[in-house]
Design a protein around this motif. Structure first.
Motif, PDB file in Angstrom:
ATOM      1  N   LEU A  35       6.288 -13.444 -64.190  1.00  0.00           N
ATOM      2  CA  LEU A  35       6.837 -12.470 -63.248  1.00  0.00           C
ATOM      3  C   LEU A  35       8.264 -12.109 -63.613  1.00  0.00           C
ATOM      4  CD1 LEU A  35       6.304 -10.938 -60.530  1.00  0.00           C
ATOM      5  CD2 LEU A  35       7.352 -12.902 -59.384  1.00  0.00           C
ATOM      6  N   ASN A  36       9.044 -13.103 -63.978  1.00  0.00           N
ATOM      7  CA  ASN A  36      10.429 -12.872 -64.373  1.00  0.00           C
ATOM      8  C   ASN A  36      10.506 -12.076 -65.673  1.00  0.00           C
ATOM      9  OD1 ASN A  36      13.280 -13.117 -64.621  1.00  0.00           O
ATOM     10  ND2 ASN A  36      13.027 -14.974 -65.833  1.00  0.00           N
ATOM     11  N   ASN A  37       9.722 -12.460 -66.659  1.00  0.00           N
ATOM     12  CA  ASN A  37       9.779 -11.796 -67.963  1.00  0.00           C
ATOM     13  C   ASN A  37       9.299 -10.344 -67.899  1.00  0.00           C
ATOM     14  OD1 ASN A  37      10.717 -14.174 -69.083  1.00  0.00           O
ATOM     15  ND2 ASN A  37       8.715 -14.827 -69.816  1.00  0.00           N
ATOM     16  N   SER A  38       8.238 -10.097 -67.165  1.00  0.00           N
ATOM     17  CA  SER A  38       7.661  -8.753 -67.137  1.00  0.00           C
ATOM     18  C   SER A  38       8.466  -7.782 -66.285  1.00  0.00           C
ATOM     19  CB  SER A  38       6.217  -8.808 -66.626  1.00  0.00           C
ATOM     20  OG  SER A  38       6.166  -9.358 -65.318  1.00  0.00           O
ATOM     21  N   ASN A  39       9.269  -8.294 -65.353  1.00  0.00           N
ATOM     22  CA  ASN A  39      10.037  -7.418 -64.461  1.00  0.00           C
ATOM     23  C   ASN A  39      11.546  -7.545 -64.638  1.00  0.00           C
ATOM     24  OD1 ASN A  39       7.857  -6.289 -62.472  1.00  0.00           O
ATOM     25  ND2 ASN A  39       7.423  -8.476 -62.620  1.00  0.00           N
ATOM     26  N   GLN A  40      11.981  -8.419 -65.551  1.00  0.00           N
ATOM     27  CA  GLN A  40      13.412  -8.598 -65.815  1.00  0.00           C
ATOM     28  C   GLN A  40      14.186  -8.821 -64.508  1.00  0.00           C
ATOM     29  OE1 GLN A  40      14.605  -5.169 -68.118  1.00  0.00           O
ATOM     30  NE2 GLN A  40      13.797  -6.024 -70.018  1.00  0.00           N
ATOM     31  N   LEU A  41      13.754  -9.836 -63.767  1.00  0.00           N
ATOM     32  CA  LEU A  41      14.398 -10.133 -62.493  1.00  0.00           C
ATOM     33  C   LEU A  41      15.844 -10.584 -62.679  1.00  0.00           C
ATOM     34  CD1 LEU A  41      11.490 -12.012 -60.662  1.00  0.00           C
ATOM     35  CD2 LEU A  41      12.170  -9.616 -60.433  1.00  0.00           C
ATOM     36  N   LEU A  42      16.154 -11.138 -63.848  1.00  0.00           N
ATOM     37  CA  LEU A  42      17.517 -11.557 -64.150  1.00  0.00           C
ATOM     38  C   LEU A  42      18.028 -10.746 -65.336  1.00  0.00           C
ATOM     39  CD1 LEU A  42      17.055 -15.431 -63.827  1.00  0.00           C
ATOM     40  CD2 LEU A  42      17.936 -13.851 -62.100  1.00  0.00           C
ATOM     41  N   ARG A  43      19.294 -10.363 -65.282  1.00  0.00           N
ATOM     42  CA  ARG A  43      19.858  -9.499 -66.326  1.00  0.00           C
ATOM     43  C   ARG A  43      20.048 -10.217 -67.650  1.00  0.00           C
ATOM     44  NH1 ARG A  43      23.207  -8.415 -61.912  1.00  0.00           N
ATOM     45  NH2 ARG A  43      24.951  -9.545 -62.881  1.00  0.00           N
ATOM     46  N   VAL A  44      20.012 -11.531 -67.642  1.00  0.00           N
ATOM     47  CA  VAL A  44      20.174 -12.318 -68.860  1.00  0.00           C
ATOM     48  C   VAL A  44      18.899 -13.111 -69.096  1.00  0.00           C
ATOM     49  CG1 VAL A  44      22.668 -12.498 -68.579  1.00  0.00           C
ATOM     50  CG2 VAL A  44      21.201 -14.263 -67.591  1.00  0.00           C
ATOM     51  N   TYR A  45      18.727 -13.589 -70.332  1.00  0.00           N
ATOM     52  CA  TYR A  45      17.554 -14.403 -70.638  1.00  0.00           C
ATOM     53  C   TYR A  45      17.688 -15.752 -69.943  1.00  0.00           C
ATOM     54  CZ  TYR A  45      14.109 -17.132 -73.158  1.00  0.00           C
ATOM     55  OH  TYR A  45      13.048 -17.951 -73.458  1.00  0.00           O
TER      56      TYR A  45
END
Length: 293
Positions: A35-45
């Motif tokens: 979910l985080n990776n596909s939607n870029q919930l955070l601006r950094v890795y």
């Protein structure tokens, strides 16, 4: 992850053979990464979204043996994974169907989760921009699909009372504010997760301007569902366990955003305090009950 698994072992993962709970929560953790990776919930890795979820599971370890905790958590994360793929897609009936299918599966163990449907429709209309006639009926079809199978089983067993009794619980709104079944451990756990939710919500509302529009829309969905879950728990604490599962899922991304993207001296202090509180609440829920015996 190591500390969380150790906590689960201490809660009886091996002795009580709580394998289904472990599988559900493990899959929930993996889906949060996706979910985080596909939607870029955070601006950094960062994998802090799943990390925050695991931290909250440490604090709520007393709920781990209840299978509803794992099922509701897994279904909620899967639902978000499906629905967030529909952002600004007016022809996303398939993903909407699968998302609400997950919600329907969750309702088989916690029928009151259906009270969140109007808020999800609102989120689809004003945050995901995907609500139309086709997606609306796709959501209804997804919700009803699990009950077609359950209804068929009840007809085969010639006992429709199982289904009717389950659905009739939707009409039961009382008792309200009945905290007689809530003990001190549950109050402490709820207070801690609610504090994390409040910190995450306030932080995001103050700093959301730094994220792109799509990310803001998705986080507003988490905030909406978090607030509604908090209100639900206050009104009907008898549904504490499945509602806490929803609260943890919705709070994890907000807490991850706070931990990852703040670097002031005050927020750094808050991070260490939350970390200490996590282990303190986890230890309190894990060891204190054993002293009674």
């Amino acid at each position: 992850m190591v500390v969380t698994v150790a906590t689960w072992v201490a809660c009886g993962m091996v002795e009580e053979r709580l394998w289904m709970q472990t599988i559900c929560l493990g899959m929930s953790t993996y889906l949060l990464i996706e979910l985080n990776n596909s939607n870029q919930l955070l601006r950094v890795y960062s994998k802090m979204v799943s990390g925050s979820f695991l931290l909250l599971l440490i604090a709520t370890n007393a709920l781990y043996p209840d299978l509803r905790m794992g099922i509701v958590s897994l279904c909620a994360v899967a639902m978000y994974t499906m629905l967030f793929r529909c952002y600004q897609q007016r022809k996303a009936s398939g993903w909407v169907f699968y998302g609400f299918l997950c919600l329907g599966l969750a309702s088989l163990v916690f029928i009151q989760v259906l009270f969140f449907i109007p808020f999800l429709w609102g989120a689809m209309a004003f945050n995901l921009y995907t609500l139309n006639g086709k997606t609306f009926f796709a959501s209804l079809l997804g919700l009803f699909t699990p009950y077609w199978f359950v209804g068929g089983y009840c007809v085969f067993m010639r006992d429709l009372s199982l289904l009717s009794d389950h659905v009739s619980d939707l009409s039961v709104f009382t008792p309200l504010f009945d905290y007689r079944g809530i003990d001190e451990h549950q109050l402490v756990t709820f207070g801690f997760v609610a504090l994390c939710a409040l910190v995450g919500i306030v932080h995001y509302l103050r700093n959301s301007y730094s994220d792109k529009l799509q990310t803001r829309m998705l986080y507003e969905v988490f905030i909406l569902m978090d607030v509604m879950t908090l209100i639900f728990i206050v009104l009907q604490p008898q549904h504490y366990v499945p509602l806490m599962a929803l609260l943890v899922v919705n709070t994890a991304p907000l807490l991850a955003h706070f931990i990852t993207l703040t670097h002031t001296w005050l927020t750094n202090i808050m991070f260490y305090l939350l970390l200490l509180l996590t282990f303190a609440v986890g230890a309190y829920n894990l060891w204190i009950p054993s002293l009674i015996f």
